[in-house]
Design a protein around this motif. Structure first.
Motif, PDB file in Angstrom:
ATOM      1  N   LYS A 156      38.290  24.350  16.177  1.00  0.00           N
ATOM      2  CA  LYS A 156      39.741  24.556  16.295  1.00  0.00           C
ATOM      3  C   LYS A 156      40.221  25.630  15.322  1.00  0.00           C
ATOM      4  CE  LYS A 156      40.889  19.754  17.576  1.00  0.00           C
ATOM      5  NZ  LYS A 156      41.686  18.575  17.160  1.00  0.00           N
ATOM      6  N   GLY A 157      39.582  25.682  14.143  1.00  0.00           N
ATOM      7  CA  GLY A 157      39.976  26.656  13.135  1.00  0.00           C
ATOM      8  C   GLY A 157      39.666  28.087  13.516  1.00  0.00           C
ATOM      9  N   GLN A 158      38.851  28.287  14.566  1.00  0.00           N
ATOM     10  CA  GLN A 158      38.523  29.641  15.019  1.00  0.00           C
ATOM     11  C   GLN A 158      39.596  30.215  15.954  1.00  0.00           C
ATOM     12  OE1 GLN A 158      34.120  28.382  16.047  1.00  0.00           O
ATOM     13  NE2 GLN A 158      34.179  30.606  15.806  1.00  0.00           N
ATOM     14  N   PHE A 159      40.510  29.363  16.416  1.00  0.00           N
ATOM     15  CA  PHE A 159      41.556  29.814  17.340  1.00  0.00           C
ATOM     16  C   PHE A 159      42.704  30.470  16.578  1.00  0.00           C
ATOM     17  CE2 PHE A 159      39.353  26.935  20.095  1.00  0.00           C
ATOM     18  CZ  PHE A 159      39.629  27.354  21.387  1.00  0.00           C
ATOM     19  N   LYS A 160      43.357  31.403  17.241  1.00  0.00           N
ATOM     20  CA  LYS A 160      44.607  31.957  16.721  1.00  0.00           C
ATOM     21  C   LYS A 160      45.761  31.089  17.202  1.00  0.00           C
ATOM     22  CE  LYS A 160      42.845  36.683  16.528  1.00  0.00           C
ATOM     23  NZ  LYS A 160      43.016  38.090  16.958  1.00  0.00           N
TER      24      LYS A 160
END
Length: 297
Positions: A156-160
């Motif tokens: 999830k932390g890789q999403f903008k």
């Protein structure tokens, strides 16, 4: 046209004006790996001898949309012989992932989601499969399932902020809350290095082989499954050896069974044992079932 037999659909809506292809595919790859690792943990609650893998079915380019299918295989396991277990277990893996995604989207605070609640819900889903025709569906060790759950949260932390992740499981579409990125491993309950868990259930077991010397296990049939268990009921065993409870193969015992499980520090199931702790009654059969010794052939 999406594949008819796909189990999972992953849709990543990304900003195509400000996203590199490698980053989007990296997100998809990490998410698929996290789902595969989660499945390997989930399957242990049904039968540790089943292996699972996610097979790529199709990819759509408009937003990145990926269809996956569960590939299930069982190594030699008497408890699964002759059973059409794959549809039930496939549905269980889908439901359990859906429950896990919803659980991960809860907020952390005074009422932090408890891993024990999630693992108990998953154990109940595993029992609904009735894949083994037995009530021995062990709960998953929280430390073990926390690892793939952490991996999902890190993805999830890789999403903008402008991007979206939608997962469709069994035709139920779920939009993941990518802002919830807390790690379950940081909220693990305090547990000893190794764990022993057990549960009990009343059962009717058809006798296949008797232990006449008191030095080995009895063999039973339960549905289409075969069970080997010792009888730890001293009073009944004494009366049995005195001839007070005549039994022939095909008769049934009404018993209370205890299922014991031992887990190592990593949460892997390293040993399990079935023990009859109480014999309530002997139920005599008019004739042995036709398939009593079928899986001995």
């Amino acid at each position: 046209m999406p594949p008819e037999d796909s189990d999972i659909k992953i849709k990543i809506d990304f900003d195509d004006t400000d996203s590199s292809a490698s980053r989007v595919f990296d997100i998809a790859s990490n998410l698929i790996k996290a789902f595969e690792d989660l499945d390997r943990v989930l399957i242990t609650s049904v039968d540790s001898k089943i292996s699972t893998a996610l097979i790529l079915e199709d990819v759509e380019k408009s937003s990145l949309t990926i269809w996956l299918r569960n590939m299930l295989r069982a190594t030699d396991d008497d408890a699964l012989k002759g059973l059409d277990w794959k549809p039930q277990v496939g549905k269980y893996l889908v439901k359990a992932k859906y429950v896990a995604l919803q659980w991960l989207d809860k907020s952390v605070g005074d009422d932090t989601p408890k891993l024990e609640d999630l693992t108990e819900t998953i154990r109940e889903l595993a029992a609904e499969t009735d894949a083994r025709h037995l009530p021995d569906y062990p709960p998953i060790n929280p430390a073990r399932i926390a690892q793939p759950l952490d991996a999902i949260q890190r993805v999830k932390g890789q999403f903008k902020k402008t991007e979206k992740l939608t997962v469709t499981l069994d035709k139920s579409e779920y939009q993941v809350d990518i802002t919830k990125q807390w790690l379950p491993s940081q909220h693990l309950p305090e547990t000893p290095i190794a764990q022993e868990l057990s549960n009990e259930a009343d059962m009717l077991l058809i006798v296949r082989k008797l232990d006449l010397l008191g030095r080995s296990q009895w063999t039973f049939k339960h549905g289409k499954s075969s069970i080997s268990a010792s009888i730890d009921d001293p009073d009944w065993i004494r009366e049995f050896h005195q001839g007070k409870h005549p039994i022939t193969p095909g008769d049934a015992l009404k018993v209370r069974m205890r299922f014991d499980y031992r887990y190592d520090a990593g949460g892997d199931l390293c040993d399990q044992k079935e023990t009859i702790i109480k014999v309530y009654a002997v139920i005599h059969a008019a004739a042995p079932p036709a398939d009593l010794f079928k899986d001995d052939e």
